[in-house]
Design a protein around this motif. Structure first.
Motif, mmCIF file in Angstrom:
data_model
loop_
_atom_site.group_PDB
_atom_site.id
_atom_site.type_symbol
_atom_site.label_atom_id
_atom_site.label_comp_id
_atom_site.label_asym_id
_atom_site.label_seq_id
_atom_site.Cartn_x
_atom_site.Cartn_y
_atom_site.Cartn_z
ATOM 1 N N TRP A 108 -22.095 -2.406 17.941
ATOM 2 C CA TRP A 108 -22.804 -2.420 16.665
ATOM 3 C C TRP A 108 -23.089 -3.841 16.223
ATOM 4 C CZ3 TRP A 108 -24.701 2.011 16.534
ATOM 5 C CH2 TRP A 108 -23.963 3.182 16.733
ATOM 6 N N ASN A 109 -22.391 -4.816 16.813
ATOM 7 C CA ASN A 109 -22.643 -6.207 16.485
ATOM 8 C C ASN A 109 -23.946 -6.676 17.137
ATOM 9 O OD1 ASN A 109 -20.165 -6.328 15.124
ATOM 10 N ND2 ASN A 109 -19.076 -6.885 17.000
ATOM 11 N N LEU A 110 -24.535 -7.719 16.564
ATOM 12 C CA LEU A 110 -25.803 -8.242 17.076
ATOM 13 C C LEU A 110 -25.634 -9.622 17.705
ATOM 14 C CD1 LEU A 110 -28.096 -7.235 14.058
ATOM 15 C CD2 LEU A 110 -27.843 -6.024 16.243
ATOM 16 N N ASP A 111 -24.406 -9.971 18.062
ATOM 17 C CA ASP A 111 -24.116 -11.305 18.583
ATOM 18 C C ASP A 111 -24.950 -11.650 19.817
ATOM 19 O OD1 ASP A 111 -21.775 -9.925 17.291
ATOM 20 O OD2 ASP A 111 -21.015 -11.975 17.266
ATOM 21 N N ASP A 112 -25.268 -10.644 20.635
ATOM 22 C CA ASP A 112 -26.021 -10.889 21.865
ATOM 23 C C ASP A 112 -27.435 -10.321 21.800
ATOM 24 O OD1 ASP A 112 -23.767 -12.110 23.098
ATOM 25 O OD2 ASP A 112 -22.938 -10.122 23.515
ATOM 26 N N ALA A 302 -19.580 -9.909 11.614
ATOM 27 C CA ALA A 302 -20.454 -10.096 10.467
ATOM 28 C C ALA A 302 -21.907 -9.787 10.808
ATOM 29 C CB ALA A 302 -20.330 -11.522 9.946
ATOM 30 N N THR A 303 -22.301 -9.968 12.073
ATOM 31 C CA THR A 303 -23.695 -9.702 12.440
ATOM 32 C C THR A 303 -24.049 -8.227 12.324
ATOM 33 O OG1 THR A 303 -23.142 -9.487 14.797
ATOM 34 C CG2 THR A 303 -23.767 -11.681 14.007
ATOM 35 N N SER A 304 -23.043 -7.359 12.369
ATOM 36 C CA SER A 304 -23.326 -5.920 12.254
ATOM 37 C C SER A 304 -23.860 -5.564 10.873
ATOM 38 C CB SER A 304 -22.075 -5.098 12.565
ATOM 39 O OG SER A 304 -21.085 -5.262 11.556
ATOM 40 N N LYS A 305 -23.678 -6.461 9.889
ATOM 41 C CA LYS A 305 -24.205 -6.204 8.549
ATOM 42 C C LYS A 305 -25.732 -6.202 8.537
ATOM 43 C CE LYS A 305 -20.182 -8.307 6.278
ATOM 44 N NZ LYS A 305 -19.706 -9.414 5.429
ATOM 45 N N MET A 306 -26.334 -6.724 9.614
ATOM 46 C CA MET A 306 -27.792 -6.756 9.720
ATOM 47 C C MET A 306 -28.315 -5.639 10.614
ATOM 48 S SD MET A 306 -28.422 -9.337 7.802
ATOM 49 C CE MET A 306 -30.122 -9.785 8.140
ATOM 50 N N ASN A 307 -27.446 -4.735 11.031
ATOM 51 C CA ASN A 307 -27.815 -3.668 11.966
ATOM 52 C C ASN A 307 -28.053 -2.370 11.196
ATOM 53 O OD1 ASN A 307 -28.115 -1.841 14.032
ATOM 54 N ND2 ASN A 307 -26.237 -2.416 15.114
ATOM 55 N N ASN A 308 -29.295 -1.919 11.187
ATOM 56 C CA ASN A 308 -29.621 -0.685 10.459
ATOM 57 C C ASN A 308 -29.859 0.490 11.401
ATOM 58 O OD1 ASN A 308 -32.114 -1.694 11.423
ATOM 59 N ND2 ASN A 308 -33.241 -0.544 9.877
ATOM 60 N N PRO A 310 -29.668 3.912 12.810
ATOM 61 C CA PRO A 310 -29.283 5.141 12.092
ATOM 62 C C PRO A 310 -27.913 5.670 12.499
ATOM 63 C CG PRO A 310 -31.565 5.273 12.787
ATOM 64 C CD PRO A 310 -31.005 4.034 13.423
ATOM 65 N N ALA A 311 -27.593 5.560 13.789
ATOM 66 C CA ALA A 311 -26.287 6.051 14.246
ATOM 67 C C ALA A 311 -25.155 5.224 13.639
ATOM 68 C CB ALA A 311 -26.216 6.013 15.773
ATOM 69 N N PHE A 312 -25.379 3.926 13.511
ATOM 70 C CA PHE A 312 -24.369 3.053 12.911
ATOM 71 C C PHE A 312 -24.192 3.387 11.437
ATOM 72 C CE2 PHE A 312 -23.282 -1.435 11.347
ATOM 73 C CZ PHE A 312 -21.935 -1.275 11.601
ATOM 74 N N LEU A 313 -25.298 3.612 10.736
ATOM 75 C CA LEU A 313 -25.216 3.958 9.321
ATOM 76 C C LEU A 313 -24.478 5.281 9.119
ATOM 77 C CD1 LEU A 313 -28.817 2.982 8.119
ATOM 78 C CD2 LEU A 313 -26.740 1.582 8.124
ATOM 79 N N ARG A 314 -24.734 6.245 9.979
ATOM 80 C CA ARG A 314 -24.015 7.528 9.888
ATOM 81 C C ARG A 314 -22.532 7.340 10.161
ATOM 82 N NH1 ARG A 314 -28.642 9.365 12.717
ATOM 83 N NH2 ARG A 314 -27.463 9.361 14.686
ATOM 84 N N HIS A 315 -22.216 6.465 11.124
ATOM 85 C CA HIS A 315 -20.815 6.180 11.445
ATOM 86 C C HIS A 315 -20.104 5.549 10.243
ATOM 87 C CE1 HIS A 315 -17.280 5.062 13.714
ATOM 88 N NE2 HIS A 315 -17.484 3.770 13.495
ATOM 89 N N LEU A 316 -20.775 4.596 9.591
ATOM 90 C CA LEU A 316 -20.195 3.960 8.417
ATOM 91 C C LEU A 316 -20.011 4.956 7.275
ATOM 92 C CD1 LEU A 316 -22.255 0.641 8.472
ATOM 93 C CD2 LEU A 316 -19.784 0.833 8.838
#
Length: 368
Positions: A108-112, A302-308, A310-316
């Motif tokens: 879920w992170n966007l580091d890479d 912290a980069t995951s805060k910029m990840n929208n 849909p699966a990540f949002l449902r997980h959160l």
């Protein structure tokens, strides 16, 4: 007119309504965790949300929540929050435009994520006045569904407090119902590296997290709530010391965004201590403090805060709902009676406080 849900227990006179306020932290996409928390709290028939303080993503949730409550009570508020976050997930994002390479473990992170890294590099060189001269903000269209005029003029609506930072003075500005607009909420979420400062009445504003994440004093001073439930999504503690330049910058931001919040909780702790030492003094009223969070949020970079995604949002959302279910199981009866967060460690004469973890690991044994 505000429409409020009435439970069978209330009709029977078995359970009094408990007037609560919610304080919603900012944290980008992690605001979907708050969605899950609110979704579950709104199913509690004996809780009436009379005050909402929000910053950044918390301001988005605050506006949607208050508008839904005003339009149709808890049921409409739940539907409105769900529609909003589903629409957030439909917007183009880093994950959708630059998905992980084949064979790469999904995170879920966007580091890479190459698109995120490219954009992050640009923000170190150019300002949003250069990279986004037309000042486009995709969130603006999602806020058009809010009836701001209704929130400004309905005396029955929940009290809303949106925090933003005045760029010129560096001071906090808390906007209330009578001042609410899409510009106010966008100002509260205007990260300086990403968006141009938002102009309101001749002043310019950046993200409210720098001066109040979220503001707690208005909930104490200007609502009738007996309790405030803080929804924490900005990690206070990190298990690993940051080493990379990106991780160091992110950690500095987290510490800065939490410092103002900690100071306000410390002020509430001071008032609590005064009331205990002078029980006959009626200058102050008691505000019980509770916290809902989840250590799982600290596992996301912290980069995951910029990840929208849909699966990540449902997980959160699911994490938030489960955290609230656990909190209710342990603390439902404490609402209106006592705090479930130990504030004693925040007294100015005491050191080494761990208020952050206590917001995550509730302490039902704490006595008022």
């Amino acid at each position: 007119m505000t429409v409020r849900a009435t439970s069978a227990s209330q009709l029977a006179g078995d359970a009094p309504t408990r007037r609560v306020a919610v304080a919603l932290q900012g944290g980008g996409s992690h605001g979907a965790f708050t969605w899950g928390v609110l979704d579950r709290l709104l199913q509690e028939p004996d809780f009436e949300i009379v005050g909402i303080s929000g910053t950044s993503a918390g301001a988005m949730n605050a506006g949607i929540l208050a508008d839904g409550l005003r339009r149709g009570g808890a049921a409409e508020a739940r539907s409105a929050l769900e529609r909003y976050w589903k629409d957030v997930g439909r917007m183009p994002g880093y994950a959708s435009m630059a998905p992980p390479a084949f064979g790469t473990k999904r995170s879920w992170n966007l580091d890479d994520n190459p698109l995120f890294l490219w954009h992050d590099m640009l923000t170190r060189i150019w300002s949003p006045y250069q990279t986004n001269p037309l000042n486009h903000n995709p969130l603006r269209s999602l806020l058009e569904r809010i009836d701001f005029d209704g929130l400004r003029n309905d005396a029955e609506a929940a009290r809303v407090f949106i925090c933003a930072t005045n760029v010129r003075t560096g001071l906090r500005r808390v906007f209330e119902n009578e001042e609410l607009s899409a510009e106010v909420i966008l100002a509260s979420a205007a990260l300086p590296q990403v968006y141009q400062a938002v102009e309101i009445d001749g002043e310019h504003y950046w993200d409210g997290g720098y001066t109040g994440n979220p503001a707690l004093a208005p909930l104490y001073l200007h609502t009738t709530a007996s309790d405030v439930i803080v929804v924490g999504i900005n990690p206070v503690m990190r298990a690993v010391v940051p080493r990379s330049a990106r991780a160091i910058i992110d950690r500095i931001d987290e510490i800065g965004f939490n410092s103002t919040f900690m100071a306000e909780v410390a002020a509430i702790a001071f008032i609590e201590d005064l009331m205990k030492s002078q029980p006959r003094e009626e200058t102050f009223r008691r505000l019980h403090v509770h916290g809902i969070g989840d250590e799982a949020l600290g596992a996301f970079g912290a980069t995951s805060k910029m990840n929208n995604d849909p699966a990540f949002l449902r997980h959160l959302h699911a994490l938030g709902a489960r955290a609230t279910e656990r909190w209710l199981a342990e603390n439902r009866t404490a609402v209106g009676q006592r705090s479930t967060v130990d504030l004693s460690g925040l007294m100015p004469t005491r050191h080494g406080s761990l208020i952050g973890p206590s917001l995550i690991k509730q302490s039902p044994e704490v006595q008022a």
